[in-house]
Design a protein around this motif. Structure first.
Motif, PDB file in Angstrom:
ATOM      1  N   GLY A 150       0.820  -1.206   0.000  1.00 14.02           N
ATOM      2  CA  GLY A 150       0.000   0.000   0.000  1.00 14.02           C
ATOM      3  C   GLY A 150       0.850   1.250   0.000  1.00 14.02           C
ATOM      4  O   GLY A 150       0.625   2.178  -0.780  1.00 14.02           O
ATOM      5  N   ALA A 154       1.316   3.782  -3.037  1.00 17.94           N
ATOM      6  CA  ALA A 154       0.996   5.196  -2.839  1.00 17.94           C
ATOM      7  C   ALA A 154       2.126   6.079  -3.340  1.00 17.94           C
ATOM      8  O   ALA A 154       1.893   7.088  -4.022  1.00 17.94           O
ATOM      9  CB  ALA A 154       0.732   5.468  -1.370  1.00 17.94           C
ATOM     10  N   GLY A 289      -4.583   7.679   1.177  1.00 12.50           N
ATOM     11  CA  GLY A 289      -5.306   6.435   0.936  1.00 12.50           C
ATOM     12  C   GLY A 289      -4.402   5.222   1.011  1.00 12.50           C
ATOM     13  O   GLY A 289      -4.740   4.211   1.636  1.00 12.50           O
ATOM     14  N   GLY A 290      -3.220   5.298   0.395  1.00 16.67           N
ATOM     15  CA  GLY A 290      -2.302   4.157   0.411  1.00 16.67           C
ATOM     16  C   GLY A 290      -1.814   3.823   1.803  1.00 16.67           C
ATOM     17  O   GLY A 290      -1.793   2.658   2.216  1.00 16.67           O
ATOM     18  N   SER A 293      -4.668   2.488   4.042  1.00 16.57           N
ATOM     19  CA  SER A 293      -5.059   1.125   3.680  1.00 16.57           C
ATOM     20  C   SER A 293      -4.074   0.110   4.246  1.00 16.57           C
ATOM     21  O   SER A 293      -4.466  -1.010   4.591  1.00 16.57           O
ATOM     22  CB  SER A 293      -5.153   0.981   2.152  1.00 16.57           C
ATOM     23  N   ASP A 294      -2.789   0.487   4.352  1.00 12.05           N
ATOM     24  CA  ASP A 294      -1.807  -0.376   5.016  1.00 12.05           C
ATOM     25  C   ASP A 294      -2.072  -0.434   6.517  1.00 12.05           C
ATOM     26  O   ASP A 294      -2.089  -1.508   7.129  1.00 12.05           O
ATOM     27  CB  ASP A 294      -0.393   0.158   4.776  1.00 12.05           C
ATOM     28  N   ARG A 299      -8.444  -2.701   1.970  1.00 10.87           N
ATOM     29  CA  ARG A 299      -8.263  -2.189   0.608  1.00 10.87           C
ATOM     30  C   ARG A 299      -9.616  -1.887  -0.056  1.00 10.87           C
ATOM     31  O   ARG A 299      -9.802  -0.860  -0.678  1.00 10.87           O
ATOM     32  CB  ARG A 299      -7.507  -3.197  -0.266  1.00 10.87           C
ATOM     33  N   PHE A 302     -11.601   1.498   0.485  1.00  8.50           N
ATOM     34  CA  PHE A 302     -10.977   2.661  -0.148  1.00  8.50           C
ATOM     35  C   PHE A 302     -11.227   2.654  -1.655  1.00  8.50           C
ATOM     36  O   PHE A 302     -11.521   3.686  -2.255  1.00  8.50           O
ATOM     37  CB  PHE A 302      -9.474   2.677   0.148  1.00  8.50           C
ATOM     38  N   VAL A 303     -11.082   1.477  -2.258  1.00  8.08           N
ATOM     39  CA  VAL A 303     -11.268   1.364  -3.704  1.00  8.08           C
ATOM     40  C   VAL A 303     -12.724   1.637  -4.080  1.00  8.08           C
ATOM     41  O   VAL A 303     -13.020   2.411  -5.002  1.00  8.08           O
ATOM     42  CB  VAL A 303     -10.832  -0.030  -4.188  1.00  8.08           C
ATOM     43  N   CYS A 339      -6.879   8.175  -4.942  1.00 10.91           N
ATOM     44  CA  CYS A 339      -7.067   7.128  -3.939  1.00 10.91           C
ATOM     45  C   CYS A 339      -7.349   5.789  -4.606  1.00 10.91           C
ATOM     46  O   CYS A 339      -6.809   4.755  -4.211  1.00 10.91           O
ATOM     47  CB  CYS A 339      -8.197   7.523  -2.997  1.00 10.91           C
ATOM     48  N   VAL A 343      -4.693   2.534  -4.040  1.00 12.68           N
ATOM     49  CA  VAL A 343      -5.105   1.370  -3.258  1.00 12.68           C
ATOM     50  C   VAL A 343      -5.470   0.202  -4.163  1.00 12.68           C
ATOM     51  O   VAL A 343      -5.212  -0.958  -3.829  1.00 12.68           O
ATOM     52  CB  VAL A 343      -6.267   1.735  -2.320  1.00 12.68           C
ATOM     53  N   ASP A 344      -6.047   0.476  -5.322  1.00  6.94           N
ATOM     54  CA  ASP A 344      -6.379  -0.616  -6.234  1.00  6.94           C
ATOM     55  C   ASP A 344      -5.124  -1.320  -6.734  1.00  6.94           C
ATOM     56  O   ASP A 344      -5.119  -2.536  -6.914  1.00  6.94           O
ATOM     57  CB  ASP A 344      -7.193  -0.086  -7.420  1.00  6.94           C
TER      58      ASP A 344
END
Length: 415
Positions: A150, A154, A289-290, A293-294, A299, A302-303, A339, A343-344
């Motif tokens: 993540g 990012a 976001g990255g 998400s970590d 995940r 956020f996606v 974002c 994250v995707d």
């Protein structure tokens, strides 16, 4: 839980402990930013400007054909180059080779004066840039531990706001000097490739497997799509990209034909203002976001939320087709897309079926990036010319992104 295997680091290089690997993240940022500078600067400004000068009466239709046909080359060359780099066990030759070939293609594109030759030139650039992209994309699953995907995605994701902003600013300053503009972009991507391949050596990989029949190769090539989670990640990415590029690919013409710009501002100058606004918002949401998400080990939320936001903000220029409306749209769209992509990308690396086929499978996933770009120009052109202009285009783009948000829900192996 699915039986899919997470990508695990293989050896010291995966954790970037080797002295020659310490600058890996920065080099990846530069390599990806240079690529996106080409896609944004050339694709969003120089190419539409060149086409409008050649055939102003049919610019929407010509851009649709050129964009659609060239995206076929992007779609084909990305996974093929990824599979070949897996086969050879090396990334660097494909990175440097693709970049230098792109420099030649951009030089050609800057010296042609017919729609046909512009189309041929942009096809060459798309093909060679996707050779470069396939190898660069595979570096993350090759060398970054799963727990840091993540954050790594990012940081690499900052390439879009940085590269996009730099690309559009350069393009807006060279729109009246197309030959020079194209050469500048070629030099940027070639320089980034030289830096990455000089200071970041290839990771040793297992010897290639014995040759197999072509039918079996093709089946193996697309085998990742038989895996439940990878398939849904592919569908979500494809819908989001289709919605995004259906609109963004025509932004110069939208500013020229649909938006009431301030007195004295031309579309290229407007792009030079809107792009930094969008990219600054994108940079913030990419990093936040990255990293979140970590930290939260989540995940999908956020996606999904960012894809839904990207769909909803398409209504802003419909409600308010003004300069203020475009500024608001650019900021919110940047937040959503930044974002999503950060994250995707991390999510996708966690649902790859096999580490040994990372570049090949990431290349298949990149069909979800390039494939919709085949459809987007044709769809956008048909909507603009046949369904009442750019209002309908915004509404269709928004609907596609909203459906893309729903496609994330069935993924099981990643939270």
């Amino acid at each position: 839980m699915s039986s899919l295997k997470l990508i695990r680091p293989r050896g010291p290089h995966a954790a970037t402990k080797d002295p020659k690997q310490r600058g890996l993240m920065l080099l990846l940022l530069v390599a990806n930013a240079s690529m996106l500078a080409v896609y944004m600067g050339v694709g969003a400004v120089l190419l539409p400007t060149q086409i409008a000068a050649i055939d102003p009466a049919n610019k929407v239709a010509v851009l649709g054909v050129v964009g659609g046909v060239s995206a076929v080359f992007a779609t084909a060359f990305n996974p093929i180059a990824g599979a070949l780099s897996d086969r050879t066990g090396r990334r660097n030759p494909w990175i440097i080779g693709g970049a230098l070939a792109s420099l030649a293609g951009l030089a050609f594109l800057g010296n042609v004066h017919t729609a046909l030759l512009v189309g041929i030139g942009w096809c060459l650039v798309q093909a060679t840039m996707n050779v470069y992209q396939a190898a660069v994309t595979a570096v993350v699953p090759d060398r970054i531990p799963a727990a840091r995907r993540g954050t790594a995605s990012a940081l690499v994701g900052l390439a879009l706001p940085i590269g996009g902003t730099v690309g559009v600013l350069i393009a807006s300053q060279t729109a009246d000097q197309l030959t020079m503009g194209y050469l500048v972009f070629g030099a940027i991507v070639a320089g980034a490739a030289v830096l990455l391949t000089t200071f970041c050596r290839d990771v040793p990989r297992p010897a290639p497997a014995p040759a197999v029949p072509r039918r079996e190769q093709f089946a193996a090539f697309l085998s990742a799509l038989s895996h439940h989670d990878f398939r849904w990640a592919f569908i979500g990415r494809a819908l989001m990209v289709l919605g995004y590029f259906s609109v963004v690919g025509y932004q110069l013409y939208i500013l020229d034909d649909h938006i009431a710009l301030p007195a004295g501002m031309n579309p290229a100058a407007a792009m030079a203002v809107l792009t930094p606004v969008s990219m600054a918002a994108m940079a913030v949401s990419t990093v936040v976001g990255g990293m979140l998400s970590d930290r939260l080990d989540r995940r999908k939320v956020f996606v999904g939320v960012s894809a839904a936001l990207a769909g909803l903000v398409m209504a802003v220029p419909v409600i308010s087709p003004t300069w203020t409306g475009m500024l608001v749209f650019s900021a919110l769209n940047g937040l959503a897309f930044g974002c999503f992509m950060a994250v995707d990308t991390a999510l996708v690396t966690l649902v790859l079926p096999r580490a040994e086929d990372a570049a090949r499978d990431m290349g298949v996933l990149n069909i979800a990036n390039a494939g919709p770009q085949i459809v987007a120009p044709f769809v956008a052109s048909a909507i603009v010319t046949g369904l009442g202009g750019y209002t309908a285009l915004f509404l269709v783009g928004g609907a596609l992104s909203l459906v893309g948000a729903l496609a994330i829900l069935p993924i099981r192996s990643v939270r």
